[in-house]
Scaffold this active site. Structure first.
Site, PDB file in Angstrom:
ATOM      1  N   GLU A 179       0.845  -1.191   0.000  1.00 57.92           N
ATOM      2  CA  GLU A 179       0.000   0.000   0.000  1.00 57.92           C
ATOM      3  C   GLU A 179       0.883   1.244   0.000  1.00 57.92           C
ATOM      4  OE1 GLU A 179      -0.628   2.263   2.846  1.00 57.92           O
ATOM      5  OE2 GLU A 179       1.232   1.387   3.527  1.00 57.92           O
ATOM      6  N   MET A 180       0.279   2.426  -0.052  1.00 56.25           N
ATOM      7  CA  MET A 180       1.076   3.633  -0.235  1.00 56.25           C
ATOM      8  C   MET A 180       0.912   4.704   0.844  1.00 56.25           C
ATOM      9  SD  MET A 180       0.629   4.055  -4.352  1.00 56.25           S
ATOM     10  CE  MET A 180       1.902   5.278  -4.534  1.00 56.25           C
ATOM     11  N   GLU A 181       0.057   4.516   1.848  1.00 52.45           N
ATOM     12  CA  GLU A 181      -0.221   5.615   2.769  1.00 52.45           C
ATOM     13  C   GLU A 181       0.059   5.340   4.248  1.00 52.45           C
ATOM     14  OE1 GLU A 181      -2.660   4.480   0.618  1.00 52.45           O
ATOM     15  OE2 GLU A 181      -2.512   6.024  -0.907  1.00 52.45           O
ATOM     16  N   SER A 200      -7.572  -4.114  -3.587  1.00 55.23           N
ATOM     17  CA  SER A 200      -8.158  -3.606  -4.829  1.00 55.23           C
ATOM     18  C   SER A 200      -7.513  -4.252  -6.053  1.00 55.23           C
ATOM     19  CB  SER A 200      -8.014  -2.087  -4.908  1.00 55.23           C
ATOM     20  OG  SER A 200      -6.649  -1.731  -4.910  1.00 55.23           O
ATOM     21  N   ASP A 201      -6.299  -4.738  -5.905  1.00 53.27           N
ATOM     22  CA  ASP A 201      -5.585  -5.380  -7.005  1.00 53.27           C
ATOM     23  C   ASP A 201      -4.822  -6.574  -6.449  1.00 53.27           C
ATOM     24  OD1 ASP A 201      -5.396  -2.221  -7.478  1.00 53.27           O
ATOM     25  OD2 ASP A 201      -5.651  -3.219  -9.390  1.00 53.27           O
TER      26      ASP A 201
END
Length: 118
Positions: free
Chosen positions: A44-46, A72-73
């Site tokens: 993830e990115m956050e 989500s993916d």
């Protein structure tokens, strides 16, 4: 990850996630197999920014942080695909709307319950 809660019908798990500032990682051929080997549930990115902000401002604005992610993916390693290449399967726009709504409701429920624990 480990199953965690009913989540109002959603499958919920607790597990390790890797934070990256890349949407498509330039070293995916090295990184993704390592993440799978060491039991990471996702990328993830956050979350690291969320935890960093909570830690940095803890004395000024007492707060707690919790990262909750919705898949989500899906990432498939070359040995998991028919063509021997990395594979990615994403949600449709409709799936994103309905699945993410479930996660938001669950996150709000967790936040309300956690606030009552204090």
């Amino acid at each position: 990850g480990e199953p965690a809660a009913d989540g109002g019908g959603a499958r919920c798990h607790v597990g390790k996630v890797f934070t990256s500032d890349y949407f498509y990682h330039p070293q995916q051929d090295v990184l993704f197999p390592l993440l799978k080997k060491y039991g990471y549930a996702g990328v993830e990115m956050e979350c690291s920014a969320l935890y960093g902000a909570a830690s940095e401002y803890q004395s000024e604005f007492p707060c707690r942080a919790l990262g909750m992610c919705t898949v989500s993916d899906e990432i498939y390693l070359p040995e998991e695909t028919a063509d021997g290449k990395f594979g990615f399967k994403g949600m449709s726009a409709e799936e994103r709307e309905t699945s993410l709504s479930t996660m938001v409701h669950l996150a709000l429920e967790v936040a309300v319950k956690a606030d009552k624990l204090e």
